[in-house]
Design an enzyme around this catalytic site. Structure first.
Site, PDB file in Angstrom:
ATOM      1  N   SER A 143       0.849  -1.192   0.000  1.00  0.00           N
ATOM      2  CA  SER A 143       0.000   0.000   0.000  1.00  0.00           C
ATOM      3  C   SER A 143       0.884   1.241   0.000  1.00  0.00           C
ATOM      4  O   SER A 143       2.059   1.185   0.399  1.00  0.00           O
ATOM      5  CB  SER A 143      -0.881   0.006   1.263  1.00  0.00           C
ATOM      6  OG  SER A 143      -1.506   1.251   1.452  1.00  0.00           O
ATOM      7  N   TYR A 156      -1.622  -0.352  10.698  1.00  0.00           N
ATOM      8  CA  TYR A 156      -1.776  -0.760   9.305  1.00  0.00           C
ATOM      9  C   TYR A 156      -0.517  -0.406   8.512  1.00  0.00           C
ATOM     10  O   TYR A 156       0.018  -1.244   7.769  1.00  0.00           O
ATOM     11  CB  TYR A 156      -2.997  -0.069   8.697  1.00  0.00           C
ATOM     12  CG  TYR A 156      -3.206  -0.374   7.234  1.00  0.00           C
ATOM     13  CD1 TYR A 156      -3.651  -1.632   6.822  1.00  0.00           C
ATOM     14  CD2 TYR A 156      -2.983   0.595   6.257  1.00  0.00           C
ATOM     15  CE1 TYR A 156      -3.844  -1.913   5.478  1.00  0.00           C
ATOM     16  CE2 TYR A 156      -3.197   0.326   4.923  1.00  0.00           C
ATOM     17  CZ  TYR A 156      -3.624  -0.929   4.529  1.00  0.00           C
ATOM     18  OH  TYR A 156      -3.819  -1.206   3.196  1.00  0.00           O
TER      19      TYR A 156
END
Length: 246
Positions: A143, A156
């Site tokens: 990501s 995250y």
């Protein structure tokens, strides 16, 4: 029953929705046999039925090593072994660090980071064997958060930074036989925000995702392109964002 074929075999984790589902469709459409791995059996079974010959649904949980070992045996027995692993399974459970989200933190670490590592470890022998004939590949879905941490996405981001570092180390260890590619998308129109447990964060993230113009099919197309490159070329890392994302 074992199957011998010249078609490459791709294992896609998190294949029940989003980027995983789109990648399975794209690779099957490009002539791959595909093993659809996910916890939601009903979804991957329906997708396998839709895709038809060369697609199998394998219920598996990347946080449970025995289930991944069992999945690897099915892939070997039914498709002849994996040539490609797309490590896509992941969750994005955002929220302020002060919130009581210990279960969410653990889940992200176990799925996003440890799950990818475990799955690669279990399938590595098959990928190396595939490299001898058709070439082995690992594609790790990371990501933008693996490069830029922001308030509310700390754990995250930590899992994605971990994926990035591990991918580079793995690339060096496995070259030239197994190529390792890191894909780092920004906002993509998927169901990722649905699972956020912190209400205020979920609402804000969902509003951003509702405007997303990049689709899972866009990412799948890039993955298929990367895998189609000749074996003397390794695309190691692709960072991509919607054109309007900061």
């Amino acid at each position: 029953m074992s199957t011998t074929t010249t078609a490459r075999v791709a294992v896609v984790t998190g294949a029940s929705s989003g980027i995983g589902e789109a990648t399975a469709r794209a690779l099957h459409g490009s002539g791959y046999k595909v093993a659809l791995l996910a916890r939601r059996l009903d979804r991957i079974a329906a997708l396998a039925d839709e895709l038809g010959d060369g697609a199998i649904a394998v219920q598996a949980d990347v946080t449970d090593r025995p289930s991944i070992v069992a999945a690897a045996e099915r892939v070997r027995n039914e498709l002849g072994g994996a040539d490609v692993l797309v490590n896509n399974a992941g969750v994005m459970l955002l929220g302020p660090f002060a919130a009581d989200q210990r279960d969410d933190y653990r889940q992200m670490i176990e799925i996003n980071l440890l799950g990818a590592i475990t799955t690669a470890e279990v399938f590595l022998d098959q990928l190396k064997n595939g490299a001898a004939e058709r070439g082995g590949d690992i594609v790790n879905i990371s990501s933008v958060a693996g490069r830029t941490a922001r308030a509310g996405n700390g754990v995250y981001a930590a899992t994605k930074w971990g994926i990035n570092g591990w991918s580079e180390s793995l690339r060096q260890e496995l070259l030239p036989d197994v190529r390792v590619t890191l894909i780092e998308p920004g906002v993509v129109a998927t169901e990722l925000p649905d699972h956020i447990t912190h209400d205020q964060t979920r609402e804000g993230v969902q509003a951003m995702y509702d405007k997303a113009e990049v689709t899972a099919d866009d990412i799948a197309e890039i993955i298929a392109f990367t895998l189609s490159r000749p074996r003397h070329l390794a695309i190691n890392e692709i960072l991509l964002r919607p054109a309007g994302q900061l």
